[in-house]
Motif scaffolding. Structure first.
Motif, PDB file in Angstrom:
ATOM      1  N   HIS A 132      54.316 -39.117  30.538  1.00  0.00           N
ATOM      2  CA  HIS A 132      54.953 -37.802  30.504  1.00  0.00           C
ATOM      3  C   HIS A 132      54.852 -37.224  29.099  1.00  0.00           C
ATOM      4  O   HIS A 132      55.409 -37.792  28.157  1.00  0.00           O
ATOM      5  CB  HIS A 132      56.432 -37.903  30.881  1.00  0.00           C
TER       6      HIS A 132
ATOM      7  N   SER B   7      48.928 -40.824  35.393  1.00  0.00           N
ATOM      8  CA  SER B   7      49.349 -42.134  35.893  1.00  0.00           C
ATOM      9  C   SER B   7      48.279 -43.166  35.579  1.00  0.00           C
ATOM     10  O   SER B   7      47.104 -42.848  35.426  1.00  0.00           O
ATOM     11  CB  SER B   7      49.620 -42.090  37.393  1.00  0.00           C
TER      12      SER B   7
ATOM     13  N   PHE C 286      56.653 -39.923  26.672  1.00  0.00           N
ATOM     14  CA  PHE C 286      57.319 -41.151  27.076  1.00  0.00           C
ATOM     15  C   PHE C 286      56.588 -41.714  28.280  1.00  0.00           C
ATOM     16  O   PHE C 286      55.848 -41.013  28.968  1.00  0.00           O
ATOM     17  CB  PHE C 286      58.817 -40.955  27.341  1.00  0.00           C
TER      18      PHE C 286
ATOM     19  N   ASP D 148      56.963 -44.072  31.834  1.00  0.00           N
ATOM     20  CA  ASP D 148      57.783 -44.706  32.877  1.00  0.00           C
ATOM     21  C   ASP D 148      56.991 -45.862  33.435  1.00  0.00           C
ATOM     22  O   ASP D 148      55.846 -45.687  33.864  1.00  0.00           O
ATOM     23  CB  ASP D 148      58.051 -43.738  34.031  1.00  0.00           C
ATOM     24  N   PHE D 149      57.585 -47.058  33.441  1.00  0.00           N
ATOM     25  CA  PHE D 149      56.966 -48.227  34.046  1.00  0.00           C
ATOM     26  C   PHE D 149      57.634 -48.479  35.388  1.00  0.00           C
ATOM     27  O   PHE D 149      58.859 -48.447  35.483  1.00  0.00           O
ATOM     28  CB  PHE D 149      57.120 -49.465  33.150  1.00  0.00           C
ATOM     29  N   HIS D 150      56.851 -48.691  36.415  1.00  0.00           N
ATOM     30  CA  HIS D 150      57.367 -48.949  37.760  1.00  0.00           C
ATOM     31  C   HIS D 150      56.881 -50.294  38.240  1.00  0.00           C
ATOM     32  O   HIS D 150      55.775 -50.713  37.932  1.00  0.00           O
ATOM     33  CB  HIS D 150      56.916 -47.855  38.732  1.00  0.00           C
TER      34      HIS D 150
END
Length: 56
Positions: free
Chosen positions: A3, A30, A48, A50-52
């Motif tokens: 992001h 992504s 930033f 995001d880890f999923h």
């Protein structure tokens, strides 16, 4: 997910066939699990990540 809060970021990934895309606040990027990738700032940038993780 990548992001970008402000500025722009160049992103290249094996999943993109090595092609580079420009990410900005309106266009997140992504990265698949364990995918080789590279990011380079295109000037000043704030971002930033995001880890999923798959449930289970």
């Amino acid at each position: 997910m990548l992001h970008v809060v402000s500025g722009r970021l160049r992103h290249a990934s094996d999943g993109l066939g090595g092609r580079e895309v420009l990410l900005d606040p309106e266009s997140p990027g992504s990265v698949g699990p364990e995918a080789l990738h590279r990011v380079d700032p295109d000037g000043p940038v704030s971002l930033f990540v995001d880890f999923h993780r798959k449930a289970g």
